[in-house]
Design a protein around this motif. Structure first.
Motif, PDB file in Angstrom:
ATOM      1  N   ASP A   9     -47.628 -10.802   0.397  1.00  0.00           N
ATOM      2  CA  ASP A   9     -47.329 -12.105  -0.189  1.00  0.00           C
ATOM      3  C   ASP A   9     -46.728 -11.965  -1.590  1.00  0.00           C
ATOM      4  N   SER A  10     -47.335 -11.132  -2.422  1.00  0.00           N
ATOM      5  CA  SER A  10     -46.873 -10.998  -3.807  1.00  0.00           C
ATOM      6  C   SER A  10     -45.553 -10.238  -3.901  1.00  0.00           C
ATOM      7  N   TYR A  11     -45.396  -9.180  -3.119  1.00  0.00           N
ATOM      8  CA  TYR A  11     -44.133  -8.435  -3.138  1.00  0.00           C
ATOM      9  C   TYR A  11     -42.980  -9.305  -2.643  1.00  0.00           C
ATOM     10  N   ALA A  12     -43.229 -10.144  -1.637  1.00  0.00           N
ATOM     11  CA  ALA A  12     -42.178 -11.039  -1.149  1.00  0.00           C
ATOM     12  C   ALA A  12     -41.727 -11.991  -2.258  1.00  0.00           C
ATOM     13  N   GLN A  13     -42.676 -12.452  -3.078  1.00  0.00           N
ATOM     14  CA  GLN A  13     -42.305 -13.311  -4.202  1.00  0.00           C
ATOM     15  C   GLN A  13     -41.461 -12.558  -5.225  1.00  0.00           C
ATOM     16  N   ILE A  14     -41.852 -11.332  -5.535  1.00  0.00           N
ATOM     17  CA  ILE A  14     -41.100 -10.534  -6.507  1.00  0.00           C
ATOM     18  C   ILE A  14     -39.684 -10.268  -6.005  1.00  0.00           C
ATOM     19  N   VAL A  15     -39.558  -9.896  -4.738  1.00  0.00           N
ATOM     20  CA  VAL A  15     -38.241  -9.646  -4.147  1.00  0.00           C
ATOM     21  C   VAL A  15     -37.374 -10.894  -4.222  1.00  0.00           C
ATOM     22  N   SER A  16     -37.947 -12.032  -3.901  1.00  0.00           N
ATOM     23  CA  SER A  16     -37.201 -13.290  -3.917  1.00  0.00           C
ATOM     24  C   SER A  16     -36.690 -13.616  -5.316  1.00  0.00           C
ATOM     25  N   ILE A  17     -37.527 -13.392  -6.316  1.00  0.00           N
ATOM     26  CA  ILE A  17     -37.118 -13.671  -7.697  1.00  0.00           C
ATOM     27  C   ILE A  17     -35.971 -12.750  -8.106  1.00  0.00           C
ATOM     28  N   LEU A  18     -36.089 -11.453  -7.814  1.00  0.00           N
ATOM     29  CA  LEU A  18     -35.034 -10.507  -8.171  1.00  0.00           C
ATOM     30  C   LEU A  18     -33.725 -10.846  -7.464  1.00  0.00           C
ATOM     31  N   ASP A  19     -33.811 -11.196  -6.191  1.00  0.00           N
ATOM     32  CA  ASP A  19     -32.604 -11.556  -5.442  1.00  0.00           C
ATOM     33  C   ASP A  19     -31.956 -12.814  -6.018  1.00  0.00           C
ATOM     34  N   HIS A  20     -32.786 -13.787  -6.373  1.00  0.00           N
ATOM     35  CA  HIS A  20     -32.265 -15.041  -6.930  1.00  0.00           C
ATOM     36  C   HIS A  20     -31.522 -14.782  -8.235  1.00  0.00           C
ATOM     37  N   ARG A  21     -31.994 -13.793  -9.001  1.00  0.00           N
ATOM     38  CA  ARG A  21     -31.357 -13.473 -10.274  1.00  0.00           C
ATOM     39  C   ARG A  21     -30.221 -12.460 -10.120  1.00  0.00           C
ATOM     40  N   ALA A  22     -29.977 -12.028  -8.888  1.00  0.00           N
ATOM     41  CA  ALA A  22     -28.942 -11.016  -8.623  1.00  0.00           C
ATOM     42  C   ALA A  22     -29.171  -9.768  -9.466  1.00  0.00           C
ATOM     43  N   SER A  23     -30.433  -9.379  -9.608  1.00  0.00           N
ATOM     44  CA  SER A  23     -30.771  -8.193 -10.384  1.00  0.00           C
ATOM     45  C   SER A  23     -30.337  -6.934  -9.651  1.00  0.00           C
ATOM     46  N   SER A  24     -30.033  -5.894 -10.438  1.00  0.00           N
ATOM     47  CA  SER A  24     -29.698  -4.594  -9.839  1.00  0.00           C
ATOM     48  C   SER A  24     -30.943  -3.804  -9.473  1.00  0.00           C
ATOM     49  N   ALA A  25     -32.123  -4.363  -9.738  1.00  0.00           N
ATOM     50  CA  ALA A  25     -33.389  -3.689  -9.420  1.00  0.00           C
ATOM     51  C   ALA A  25     -33.804  -3.973  -7.982  1.00  0.00           C
ATOM     52  N   ARG A  26     -34.403  -2.955  -7.362  1.00  0.00           N
ATOM     53  CA  ARG A  26     -34.907  -3.081  -5.996  1.00  0.00           C
ATOM     54  C   ARG A  26     -36.372  -2.660  -5.966  1.00  0.00           C
ATOM     55  N   ILE A  27     -37.157  -3.383  -5.177  1.00  0.00           N
ATOM     56  CA  ILE A  27     -38.584  -3.092  -5.036  1.00  0.00           C
ATOM     57  C   ILE A  27     -38.788  -2.150  -3.855  1.00  0.00           C
ATOM     58  N   VAL A  28     -39.573  -1.097  -4.083  1.00  0.00           N
ATOM     59  CA  VAL A  28     -39.922  -0.133  -3.037  1.00  0.00           C
ATOM     60  C   VAL A  28     -41.424  -0.205  -2.823  1.00  0.00           C
ATOM     61  N   VAL A  29     -41.848  -0.402  -1.594  1.00  0.00           N
ATOM     62  CA  VAL A  29     -43.277  -0.491  -1.306  1.00  0.00           C
ATOM     63  C   VAL A  29     -43.795   0.857  -0.826  1.00  0.00           C
ATOM     64  N   ASP A  30     -44.995   1.196  -1.273  1.00  0.00           N
ATOM     65  CA  ASP A  30     -45.683   2.414  -0.856  1.00  0.00           C
ATOM     66  C   ASP A  30     -47.133   2.061  -0.519  1.00  0.00           C
ATOM     67  N   GLU A  31     -47.971   1.872  -1.539  1.00  0.00           N
ATOM     68  CA  GLU A  31     -49.375   1.530  -1.299  1.00  0.00           C
ATOM     69  C   GLU A  31     -49.509   0.281  -0.431  1.00  0.00           C
ATOM     70  N   ARG A  32     -50.510   0.299   0.439  1.00  0.00           N
ATOM     71  CA  ARG A  32     -50.845  -0.801   1.357  1.00  0.00           C
ATOM     72  C   ARG A  32     -49.835  -0.944   2.487  1.00  0.00           C
ATOM     73  N   CYS A  33     -48.869  -0.030   2.558  1.00  0.00           N
ATOM     74  CA  CYS A  33     -47.876  -0.058   3.630  1.00  0.00           C
ATOM     75  C   CYS A  33     -47.828   1.332   4.237  1.00  0.00           C
ATOM     76  N   ASN A  34     -48.770   1.611   5.138  1.00  0.00           N
ATOM     77  CA  ASN A  34     -48.975   2.972   5.620  1.00  0.00           C
ATOM     78  C   ASN A  34     -48.518   3.185   7.051  1.00  0.00           C
ATOM     79  N   THR A  35     -49.087   2.444   7.973  1.00  0.00           N
ATOM     80  CA  THR A  35     -48.822   2.663   9.393  1.00  0.00           C
ATOM     81  C   THR A  35     -47.577   1.905   9.842  1.00  0.00           C
ATOM     82  N   LEU A  36     -47.166   2.170  11.075  1.00  0.00           N
ATOM     83  CA  LEU A  36     -46.021   1.457  11.654  1.00  0.00           C
ATOM     84  C   LEU A  36     -46.264  -0.049  11.644  1.00  0.00           C
ATOM     85  N   GLU A  37     -47.471  -0.477  11.969  1.00  0.00           N
ATOM     86  CA  GLU A  37     -47.764  -1.906  11.978  1.00  0.00           C
ATOM     87  C   GLU A  37     -47.639  -2.496  10.579  1.00  0.00           C
TER      88      GLU A  37
END
Length: 417
Positions: free
Chosen positions: A283-311
């Motif tokens: 939920d929180s990462y989706a908000q951060i991504v949306s804000i960065l995209d809206h601002r056309a930032s050159s920054a990209r969010i990469v997820v690691d923790e809490r995103c382990n398995t295929l599911e």
């Protein structure tokens, strides 16, 4: 195409298992060791040597193919499997996995994985077991079908023949300045990780981190070859959230500010915060991504923790809760699931980064190159170890050899190229 026998051999990982909770809590380094008591269950000290267990499959022609089992550097953190216990894994492999291996057709990779990795009475097999055994099964299928491992993945997943090299990303470890120079001199496409895993490295309100970002950008111009323009990728281990709070808007504001100090570069920020659960992270990462995209930032969010398995990866990709997903191969388990994860991310227009850990081995690193190339991932990690040169050599050379073989398949004339 049966497997005649299963061999097991103890081994070393290429780095150390570290207690992330203790390091976040302020454990002090004394030379290479950390001082203090471990906080993560299973760790006898904050830093312990990484171990591995090799599994060898004796095929009908007496050729032995191998894969390596291990866990990641920060085992037991962020929803991951607990610390790798070679004795426990050896017993489980001997009693449960080996009999299954003797009963599969090793020439059919996905079918073999499905049968061998059926849940046991205690649930899913440890992901380290899936990881190592799936490497050995992939090598077995490649040997029996006289092809590369990449071609096996393409055939089994009905993918086109790969044509593009996958960009390589290197991580610096604690010897940051020296290793950044190595990466720049060797023209690494994505760098430097930076190991921003403590308050000291992040700094009050992020000043130390921002200074390091600016230094890396400046250094690429000072000693890089003409036209060299890498992607800048920093893993901050949740320290943006730790230092400035867990509000998505504030985190996005901070990341935008960092991107503005290096305006000519694409900036990847890995693990900006840990929100405590997979659901909260999505939920929180989706908000951060949306804000960065809206601002056309050159920054990209990469997820690691809490995103382990295929599911987990599927959930993040569906929710657009990252620009790039690190598919941390030992945490995903079977290499078949790594391939599925890359393909799912690409189908959902999310970047797929085939990562892993410094604790891996040469065998596991080389196998993941084939999966990365076959699925045409967006980037892959130079691994194992923290020395830069070794990982770049293992992963880079394996990719070069692979493309030499694939080019030979495309144009099989008996010439030297």
């Amino acid at each position: 195409m049966q497997i005649k026998e299963v061999l097991l051999a103890p081994g070393n990982g290429a780095f150390f298992y570290d207690d992330q909770a203790a390091i976040r809590a302020g454990a002090v380094q004394d030379g290479f060791v950390y001082v203090g008591k471990p906080l993560t269950p299973g760790l006898a000290s904050i830093r312990v040597p990484a171990s591995s267990l090799s599994v060898g499959l004796v095929l009908a022609d007496d050729i032995v193919v191998w894969g390596d089992m291990m866990s990641v550097q920060y085992s037991g953190a962020g929803g991951r499997d607990p610390l790798f216990d070679p004795r426990q894994i050896k017993d489980l492999t001997s009693l449960v996995v080996a009999p299954r291996l003797l009963d599969v057709d090793a020439s059919h990779y996905l079918d073999a994985c499905d049968k061998v990795f059926e849940p046991s009475e205690e649930g899913r097999l440890p992901l380290a077991v899936e990881y190592g055994v799936s490497q050995a099964l992939l090598r077995a299928a490649a040997h029996l079908r006289r092809s590369t491992m990449a071609e096996i993945v393409c055939e089994e997943f009905k993918l086109p023949f790969p044509s593009q090299r996958v960009p390589i990303y290197a991580q610096s470890g604690d010897a940051r300045e020296i290793n950044v120079d190595k990466m720049i001199l060797k023209g690494v496409e994505i760098l430097p990780h930076g190991l921003i895993n403590s308050r000291q490295k992040f700094g009050t309100n992020g000043e130390s981190f921002i200074d390091f970002v600016k230094w890396v950008a400046k250094r690429t111009r000072e000693i890089g070859h003409p036209g060299y323009h890498p992607v800048l990728h920093f893993d901050v281990y949740g320290w943006i959230g730790q230092e400035i709070g867990l509000q998505p808007q504030r985190i996005a504001d901070f990341i935008c500010n960092v991107a503005e100090v290096v305006p000519a570069f694409t900036l990847n920020i890995e693990s900006p915060a840990d929100f405590g659960s997979t659901e909260a992270q999505i939920d929180s990462y989706a908000q951060i991504v949306s804000i960065l995209d809206h601002r056309a930032s050159s920054a990209r969010i990469v997820v690691d923790e809490r995103c382990n398995t295929l599911e987990d990866i599927r959930l993040f990709a569906k929710a657009k809760a990252a620009h790039l997903v690190q598919i941390k191969t030992p945490d995903v388990g079977s290499l078949a699931d790594t391939a599925r994860a890359v393909l799912f991310c690409k189908a959902n227009n999310v970047g797929a980064y085939v990562g892993g850990s410094c604790t891996e081995t040469d065998l596991s690193a080389r196998a993941t190159v084939h999966v990365s190339v076959a699925t045409q991932a967006d980037m892959m990690l130079a691994k194992p170890g923290m020395g830069v040169d070794e990982g770049l050599s293992i992963v880079g050379n394996e990719q070069s050899r692979l493309f030499a073989m694939l080019d030979h398949r495309r144009a099989p004339a008996n010439t030297v190229s």
